[in-house]
Design a protein around this motif. Structure first.
Motif, mmCIF file in Angstrom:
data_model
loop_
_atom_site.group_PDB
_atom_site.id
_atom_site.type_symbol
_atom_site.label_atom_id
_atom_site.label_comp_id
_atom_site.label_asym_id
_atom_site.label_seq_id
_atom_site.Cartn_x
_atom_site.Cartn_y
_atom_site.Cartn_z
ATOM 1 N N PHE A 299 0.922 -1.260 -0.027
ATOM 2 C CA PHE A 299 -0.126 0.219 0.192
ATOM 3 C C PHE A 299 1.099 1.162 0.112
ATOM 4 O O PHE A 299 1.868 1.234 0.489
ATOM 5 C CB PHE A 299 -0.966 0.161 1.273
ATOM 6 N N PRO A 300 0.340 2.398 -0.512
ATOM 7 C CA PRO A 300 1.176 3.539 -0.362
ATOM 8 C C PRO A 300 0.976 4.271 0.733
ATOM 9 O O PRO A 300 -0.045 3.853 1.651
ATOM 10 C CB PRO A 300 0.353 4.739 -1.450
ATOM 11 N N GLN A 305 1.641 9.585 7.470
ATOM 12 C CA GLN A 305 2.589 8.689 7.554
ATOM 13 C C GLN A 305 4.208 9.342 6.615
ATOM 14 O O GLN A 305 5.048 9.483 7.259
ATOM 15 C CB GLN A 305 2.666 7.229 6.972
ATOM 16 N N GLY A 331 -4.605 1.893 14.464
ATOM 17 C CA GLY A 331 -4.849 1.655 13.008
ATOM 18 C C GLY A 331 -4.140 2.907 12.170
ATOM 19 O O GLY A 331 -4.412 2.649 10.839
ATOM 20 N N GLY A 333 -1.230 3.432 11.396
ATOM 21 C CA GLY A 333 -0.114 2.756 10.644
ATOM 22 C C GLY A 333 1.412 3.356 11.636
ATOM 23 O O GLY A 333 2.000 3.752 10.720
ATOM 24 N N LYS A 334 1.115 3.191 12.975
ATOM 25 C CA LYS A 334 2.356 3.702 13.436
ATOM 26 C C LYS A 334 3.930 2.847 13.169
ATOM 27 O O LYS A 334 5.002 3.194 13.032
ATOM 28 C CB LYS A 334 2.330 3.757 14.992
ATOM 29 N N THR A 335 3.349 1.616 13.221
ATOM 30 C CA THR A 335 4.535 0.523 13.145
ATOM 31 C C THR A 335 5.275 0.558 11.692
ATOM 32 O O THR A 335 6.684 0.434 11.808
ATOM 33 C CB THR A 335 3.820 -0.762 13.064
ATOM 34 N N ARG A 503 -10.790 2.729 5.135
ATOM 35 C CA ARG A 503 -11.522 2.292 6.245
ATOM 36 C C ARG A 503 -12.847 3.076 6.613
ATOM 37 O O ARG A 503 -12.992 4.254 6.204
ATOM 38 C CB ARG A 503 -10.365 2.556 7.219
ATOM 39 N N ASP A 607 -3.527 -8.331 13.422
ATOM 40 C CA ASP A 607 -4.113 -7.633 12.327
ATOM 41 C C ASP A 607 -4.581 -8.699 11.334
ATOM 42 O O ASP A 607 -3.846 -9.244 10.734
ATOM 43 C CB ASP A 607 -2.760 -6.953 11.874
ATOM 44 N N ARG A 636 -10.168 -3.034 9.710
ATOM 45 C CA ARG A 636 -8.865 -3.092 9.150
ATOM 46 C C ARG A 636 -8.995 -3.249 7.740
ATOM 47 O O ARG A 636 -7.740 -3.584 7.219
ATOM 48 C CB ARG A 636 -7.995 -3.857 9.797
#
Ligand code: ADP
Ligand code: MG
Length: 749
Positions: A299-300, A305, A331, A333-335, A503, A607, A636
């Motif tokens: 995904f972009p 982010q 959700g 997208g911190k990881t 989402r 996830d 998600r």
């Protein structure tokens, strides 16, 4: 003798530090018995006494008549007790019933579990009662109202103290002691110059203390509160800003190479001579790993982010170590962002560490990091032209001794590129070949000391050689801006304020009745039939993980033979071995398991995009933040998702929580509700002791301008006087309130 006591007074008035040296016993009429009662309220000194602020004020100008009060409305009446009846209810609760009369009518006042009220309010006593008018068996009544014994106070605004009247201290008495204390203190030293007071529209300290205890009007009291709240915030901001200054002064950062290959290599041009950053020319450069990683994602990145990665990149490339907070809702997208930072370290042949507060969270981070990095490789120094995968390892207290020794060795030799772990990372045996970037998840569960403990692992313990790693702190529990400035005042903040595209917000339903609950199970069956999957979160049970596990096991059988008969149901709890957990999750991902019955181990990190329903049992027993996290496991993907919160007999507070979750999926809004319900302590945590100085200031939205003003003043004061050596009274004050331990940085400078 403490340093505070050495400077009892300033030429321009009595300092708060001085008041902290006077025992409350020195107040007239505070004898041994009173002093003991005060001690029970943690009031030992005159400072404690005058900072024991009223809990609320009664505006006597808005007094009502018993005859004129309206049902359901809060009112205040001044009335005389005409009858007292004390008894026990059938359940054994103490019940005190009064009839009170104000000349216009009689009101029934009922107290539960406050047997002492009978002694406090004998017939003939005149008191102020503040409560909500209700009707009980046709009689007009107050239940457990606020009571103030009027005494001979005549003010229009009467302060009500959170004193224990049980201990025999009446509000009026308390007010007299405070008045005497303030009178004897005379004019108070004011650390805020008249110029600042003017600019910020704040009253002076002497006026503020007088008015908070005996205001002429509600506006008067509000001015006093603003000033004293400002002081609380200023002390904290002085501490955090000072802390930051010291960190930067002593820092030896790393100038990481960031960005596309063969670009940005001319860092010498902007070399900052003041900072001795570690950057030697022949350092390894494995190429733009973070860039490769991002372009390999299915995904972009979201704009948020992208922005975050850029901001972090700038910090990493710069000469000072990064101290940045990454805030983002569940959700967001911190990881992925964290991994980009860790990979910058790996690119330069250094290591990255990701620390999580619990084993479960660490394990789950480990799994997702490993999955995300699958396929990414770096040149293998051992083999010419060869490449090896980025090496990721997990270290928790559950890591076996043999494996642990191997891991320690890998960290020391540099064979491990990225380590994910818990507090186990902080032990002395953990040494890094070259620690470049540290990511700490859920920072508010760690103390400042622990953040530092990992940071110093960039240097050699013996020689002090090496450099300070860059630190990124992540929080998944959004913290309102105002609170963040107080709690994380020494960090820069990046917000991920956007969810990945496509989402749909999770629709949340509080199932209040058995019919609603049936609907929840029906939806689970329908969604599974449509090829989707569901989570069932088990009730929280008191006791060990073992007890939790066994209750989850029972719940699974109940569902299997009841509402979810015929579905393939799996079980996940903390007692399972890591490999078994992985197996269960894998089956769930593949759809072999359709419904996963789990304890809160699924709270974070799990996830599975096909999961579209979550049923939380006994949801009223969970906190807002936890439910919000749990709910983040569904929704998600682009498929519509649902969250059912079961809870049929919630407490009033739980009702507010469940309604908030039904209404909102915005983590920041929910955090505000949580703050409102539970007070500042929830965010501040117990480790952050000094934060208990916040008696008047609120971290809610309302005080944000005050927090910002305090920050501005702190920065300006410290710019002129870095160690506060020219403002010893202010330095004493910070030490006194923020606590010696947290104010350590005062002494280091
Ligand atoms: P959190 O901020 O809650 O930690 P995660 O990092 O766990 O969020 O990401 C949540 C999910 O979203 C993961 O499945 C992740 O792979 C996915 N994700 C992250 N960034 C994006 C993106 N830009 N577009 C689509 N999905 C993304
Ligand atoms: Mg996460």
């Amino acid at each position: 003798m403490s340093p505070a006591a050495r400077r009892p007074t300033a030429p321009d008035g009595t300092t708060l530090a001085h008041l902290a040296t006077i025992p409350v016993r020195q107040i007239n009429r505070v004898g041994d018995k009173r002093a003991e009662a005060l001690a029970a309220l943690d009031i030992d000194t005159v400072l404690d006494l005058v900072t024991h602020y009223p809990r609320r004020y009664i505006d006597r100008t808005r007094q009502a008549d018993v005859a004129g009060m309206r049902m359901g409305e809060e009112s205040l009446v001044l009335a005389r007790v005409v009858a007292v009846r004390s008894r026990r209810t059938r359940q054994g609760r103490a019940l005190v019933e009064l009839d009170v009369d104000d000349g216009t009518g009689v009101l029934r006042v009922t107290f539960f579990n406050q047997a002492w009220r009978g002694r406090q309010l004998p017939a003939g006593t005149e008191a102020v009662f503040f409560g909500k008018l209700e009707s009980y068996r046709g009689k007009r009544q107050f239940t457990n109202p606020v009571v103030d014994l009027v005494g001979n106070r005549t003010g229009r605004i009467v302060p009500i103290y959170p004193t224990s009247e049980k201990a025999g201290i009446a509000g009026w008495e308390f007010g007299e002691w405070v008045e005497e204390a303030l009178r004897r203190s005379g004019s108070l030293h004011d650390p805020l110059t008249p110029a600042w007071r003017d600019e910020l529209d704040l009253v002076d300290r002497t006026t503020a203390f007088a008015a908070i205890h005996a205001p002429e009007s509600i506006a008067d009291k509000e001015r006093a509160r603003r000033r004293l709240a400002f002081d609380e915030l200023l002390r904290l901001q002085l501490e955090v800003v000072m802390r930051r200054q010291v960190l930067e002064r002593d820092a030896r950062g790393i100038r990481h190479v960031v960005g596309p290959d063969h670009a940005g290599h001319d860092h010498d041009a902007d070399h900052d001579a003041d900072h001795d950053a570690d950057h030697d020319a022949d350092r390894v450069d494995h190429g733009d790993l973070a860039g490769t990683f991002v372009s390999g994602l299915p995904f972009p990145l979201t704009d948020a982010q992208r922005r975050a990665v850029a901001e972090i990149g700038e910090d990493l490339a710069g000469p000072l170590p990064m101290h940045r907070l990454l805030q983002g809702d569940v959700g967001s997208g911190k990881t992925v962002v964290a991994l980009c930072a860790l990979l910058v370290a790996v690119r330069g042949g250094r290591q990255g560490a990701l620390m999580a507060p619990t084993e479960v969270l660490a394990e789950q981070h480990f799994l997702s990091v490993r999955a995300l990095l699958d396929g990414l490789s770096v040149p293998d120094s051992g083999r010419l032209e060869g490449r090896r995968p980025v090496a990721v390892a997990l270290l928790t207290n559950r890591t076996g001794a043999g494996e642990r020794a191997k891991l320690h060795e890998g960290l020391r030799s540099g064979a491990v590129d990225i380590v994910v772990g818990t507090h186990a990372l902080l032990t002395d045996e953990v040494r890094f070949a070259s620690l470049g970037v540290v990511v700490i998840d859920e920072q508010h569960r760690f103390g400042v000391e622990q953040r530092d403990a990992l940071r110093v692992k960039g240097r050699d313990a013996a020689t002090g050689e090496g450099a300070d790693p860059d630190v990124l702190v992540m929080t998944a529990t959004p913290i309102p801006r105002t609170a963040a400035m107080v709690v994380f005042g020494d960090l820069d903040v990046t917000e991920l304020d956007e969810l990945p595209a496509g989402r749909t917000p999770v629709r949340t339903v509080w199932a209040r009745t058995p019919t609603d609950e049936d609907a929840a199970w029906q939806l689970v069956r329908d969604e599974v039939a449509a090829g989707n999957r569901a989570y069932v979160v088990c009730p929280l049970v008191e006791g060990s993980e073992r007890v939790q596990a066994s209750s989850a096991t029972q719940e699974r059988s109940r569902l299997e033979s009841g509402p979810l008969a015929g579905l393939r149901i799996g079980l996940l709890h903390g007692q399972l071995k890591a490999a078994d957990k992985e197996g269960v999750m894998e089956s769930f991902r593949r759809g072999e398991i359709q419904v996963l019955v789990a304890t809160t181990v699924i709270e974070v990190g799990v996830d599975v995009p096909e999961a579209t329903v979550m049923v939380v049992e006994d949801a009223d027993r969970f906190g807002i933040a936890q439910l919000h996290q749990l709910r983040g496991r569904v929704g998600r993907s682009a498929r519509p998702s649902w969250c059912y919160l079961l809870g049929s007999a919630p407490s009033p507070e739980a009702t507010v929580r469940l309604e908030a979750l039904e209404r909102s999926t915005d983590g920041f809004e929910l955090a505000d509700v949580d703050l409102e319900l539970r007070g500042e302590g929830t965010i501040l945590g117990t480790r952050q002791k000094g934060r208990s100085d916040l008696k008047l200031a609120s971290l809610r939205r309302g005080d944000r301008p005050l927090v910002e003003a305090a920050r501005r003043v702190a920065e300006s004061v410290l710019a002129a006087d870095p160690g506060l050596s020219h403002s010893p009274q202010l330095a004493d004050e910070v030490r006194l309130f923020v606590g010696e331990e947290e104010a350590l940085y005062l002494f280091k400078s």
